[in-house]
Design a protein around this motif. Structure first.
Motif, short mmCIF file in Angstrom:
data_model
loop_
_atom_site.label_atom_id
_atom_site.label_comp_id
_atom_site.label_asym_id
_atom_site.label_seq_id
_atom_site.Cartn_x
_atom_site.Cartn_y
_atom_site.Cartn_z
N PHE A 137 -35.83 9.00 13.69
CA PHE A 137 -34.55 8.98 14.42
C PHE A 137 -34.44 10.21 15.32
CE2 PHE A 137 -33.12 6.68 10.43
CZ PHE A 137 -33.02 5.43 11.02
N ASN A 138 -34.95 11.33 14.82
CA ASN A 138 -34.84 12.56 15.61
C ASN A 138 -35.70 12.51 16.86
OD1 ASN A 138 -33.01 14.65 14.18
ND2 ASN A 138 -34.11 13.57 12.55
N ARG A 139 -36.87 11.91 16.75
CA ARG A 139 -37.71 11.74 17.95
C ARG A 139 -37.00 10.81 18.95
NH1 ARG A 139 -42.31 13.56 18.33
NH2 ARG A 139 -42.58 13.64 16.08
N LYS A 140 -36.39 9.75 18.43
CA LYS A 140 -35.64 8.83 19.31
C LYS A 140 -34.48 9.56 19.99
CE LYS A 140 -36.70 4.55 16.90
NZ LYS A 140 -36.31 3.69 15.78
N LEU A 141 -33.82 10.41 19.22
CA LEU A 141 -32.71 11.17 19.80
C LEU A 141 -33.22 12.13 20.88
CD1 LEU A 141 -29.71 11.93 19.84
CD2 LEU A 141 -30.17 13.53 17.96
N ALA A 142 -34.37 12.75 20.61
CA ALA A 142 -34.95 13.66 21.61
C ALA A 142 -35.29 12.90 22.90
CB ALA A 142 -36.20 14.34 21.04
N ASP A 143 -35.80 11.69 22.75
CA ASP A 143 -36.10 10.86 23.93
C ASP A 143 -34.81 10.48 24.67
OD1 ASP A 143 -38.83 10.84 23.39
OD2 ASP A 143 -38.74 8.96 22.25
N ALA A 144 -33.80 10.09 23.89
CA ALA A 144 -32.56 9.57 24.50
C ALA A 144 -31.76 10.68 25.18
CB ALA A 144 -31.72 8.88 23.43
N ILE A 145 -31.69 11.86 24.56
CA ILE A 145 -30.86 12.93 25.13
C ILE A 145 -31.45 13.42 26.45
CG2 ILE A 145 -31.94 14.90 23.94
CD1 ILE A 145 -28.20 14.69 24.10
N ALA B 250 -32.52 -0.37 24.72
CA ALA B 250 -33.40 0.36 25.64
C ALA B 250 -33.79 1.74 25.10
CB ALA B 250 -32.72 0.50 27.00
N GLY B 251 -33.22 2.10 23.95
CA GLY B 251 -33.52 3.42 23.39
C GLY B 251 -32.60 4.50 23.91
N ASP B 252 -31.59 4.10 24.67
CA ASP B 252 -30.60 5.07 25.16
C ASP B 252 -29.55 5.33 24.07
OD1 ASP B 252 -31.84 5.17 27.65
OD2 ASP B 252 -30.68 3.47 28.40
N VAL B 253 -28.81 6.44 24.25
CA VAL B 253 -27.72 6.73 23.31
C VAL B 253 -26.70 5.60 23.40
CG1 VAL B 253 -25.86 8.32 22.74
CG2 VAL B 253 -28.06 9.22 23.52
N GLY B 254 -26.29 5.07 22.26
CA GLY B 254 -25.34 3.96 22.22
C GLY B 254 -23.95 4.39 22.68
N ALA B 255 -23.10 3.41 22.92
CA ALA B 255 -21.78 3.65 23.53
C ALA B 255 -20.93 4.62 22.71
CB ALA B 255 -21.05 2.33 23.70
N ASP B 256 -20.97 4.53 21.38
CA ASP B 256 -20.07 5.35 20.56
C ASP B 256 -20.36 6.85 20.65
OD1 ASP B 256 -18.92 3.04 19.74
OD2 ASP B 256 -19.72 3.06 17.70
N SER B 257 -21.63 7.21 20.87
CA SER B 257 -22.00 8.63 20.87
C SER B 257 -22.25 9.17 22.28
CB SER B 257 -23.28 8.84 20.05
OG SER B 257 -23.09 8.40 18.74
N ARG B 258 -22.19 8.30 23.27
CA ARG B 258 -22.64 8.68 24.60
C ARG B 258 -21.79 9.81 25.21
NH1 ARG B 258 -26.31 6.31 27.96
NH2 ARG B 258 -26.16 7.06 30.08
N GLN B 259 -20.47 9.65 25.15
CA GLN B 259 -19.58 10.65 25.75
C GLN B 259 -19.78 12.02 25.08
OE1 GLN B 259 -17.47 10.27 28.47
NE2 GLN B 259 -17.52 12.50 28.27
N ILE C 265 -38.00 22.33 29.51
CA ILE C 265 -37.49 22.50 28.16
C ILE C 265 -38.57 22.05 27.16
CG2 ILE C 265 -35.68 21.89 26.52
CD1 ILE C 265 -34.69 23.39 29.07
N ALA C 266 -38.93 22.95 26.28
CA ALA C 266 -39.86 22.60 25.19
C ALA C 266 -39.03 22.04 24.03
CB ALA C 266 -40.63 23.84 24.75
N VAL C 267 -39.34 20.80 23.67
CA VAL C 267 -38.56 20.11 22.63
C VAL C 267 -39.37 20.10 21.34
CG1 VAL C 267 -37.39 17.96 22.00
CG2 VAL C 267 -37.57 18.62 24.42
N VAL C 268 -38.77 20.62 20.28
CA VAL C 268 -39.44 20.67 18.98
C VAL C 268 -38.72 19.69 18.06
CG1 VAL C 268 -40.33 22.13 17.13
CG2 VAL C 268 -39.84 23.13 19.39
N VAL C 269 -39.44 18.63 17.68
CA VAL C 269 -38.85 17.60 16.82
C VAL C 269 -39.26 17.90 15.37
CG1 VAL C 269 -38.79 15.13 16.24
CG2 VAL C 269 -38.84 15.86 18.64
N GLY C 270 -38.27 18.03 14.50
CA GLY C 270 -38.54 18.38 13.11
C GLY C 270 -38.76 17.15 12.25
N SER C 271 -39.69 16.32 12.66
CA SER C 271 -40.11 15.15 11.86
C SER C 271 -41.41 14.65 12.46
CB SER C 271 -39.06 14.03 11.91
OG SER C 271 -39.59 12.84 11.33
#
Ligand SMILES: Cc1cc2nc3c(=O)[nH]c(=O)nc-3n(C[C@H](O)[C@H](O)[C@H](O)COP(=O)(O)O)c2cc1C
Length: 183
Positions: free
Chosen positions: A18-26, A156-165, A6-12
């Motif tokens: 935050f978007n780069r962190k989300l790309a890492d976490a997802i 740890a940079g993982d998705v937090g509990a509230d958004s994980r599910q 998967i080629a990930v394109v981060v728009g920042s």
């Protein structure tokens, strides 16, 4: 090697984006047969149609990475209710010369996080419009408009509990979308 790259394109371009962190976490929520690589867009020149006959090295690299991927993931910020210029610049580069777009047919997912309450919804709608024109089949549901809040990521940079599910469900749908279109 993973079957689905998967080629990930981060728009920042921001280092602490935050978007780069989300790309890492997802990526950590993905199945083992998926691998994610963030493509670099910060070193691309501004798009100039005159350069189509002799594209710069970063442009050739970007197009090669997109072509080699089985799927796309856009994780973008929202700037002034649209996509950031750096993202549009990258999309334009890899769409040209006319008839030689790297994007066509690649299944895509869209995520975005912003400090605003509507969490990149406008930027994502604009991006969907662009991707429709570029013949990129884009996962429609679930939409993921994420607001940057305390606890979105854990230490740890993982998705937090509230958004994980929610994001795990998103990933299941994205996996099926990519596999369906890449088959
Ligand atoms: C030029 C500019 C325009 C912005 N416009 C919006 C906007 O339209 N909507 C929004 O929710 N946030 C907006 N923001 C705030 C961003 O959500 C915030 O800067 C966010 O951290 C950007 O994502 P990043 O952390 O991945 O860089 C804007 C920020 C900048 C610098």
């Amino acid at each position: 090697m993973s079957q689905y790259q998967i080629a990930v394109v981060v728009g920042s371009l921001r280092k602490d984006s935050f978007n780069r962190k989300l790309a890492d976490a997802i990526a950590k929520l993905a199945p083992p047969d998926f691998s994610f690589k963030q493509v670099q867009i910060g070193d691309l020149p501004l798009y100039n149609q005159e350069d189509d006959t002799h594209p710069a090295e970063p442009v050739q690299r970007l197009k090669g990475e997109i072509k080699a991927a089985q799927g796309l993931l856009f994780v973008t910020a929202e700037y002034n209710r649209s996509i950031p210029g750096v993202l549009k610049n990258a999309i334009d580069h890899a769409s040209r010369p006319y008839g030689q777009s790297a994007w066509a047919g690649k299944p895509a997912g869209i995520l975005g996080v912003s400090v605003g309450a509507i969490g990149t919804a406008m930027a994502q709608q604009h991006l969907r419009n662009i991707l429709a024109y570029l013949d990129v089949p884009t996962l429609g549901q679930p939409e993921a408009f994420i607001q940057a809040r305390e606890g979105l990521f854990d230490e740890a940079g993982d998705v937090g509990a509230d958004s994980r599910q929610f994001l795990q469900t998103w990933m299941h749908r994205y996996e099926a979308w990519v596999k369906h279109h890449a088959a």
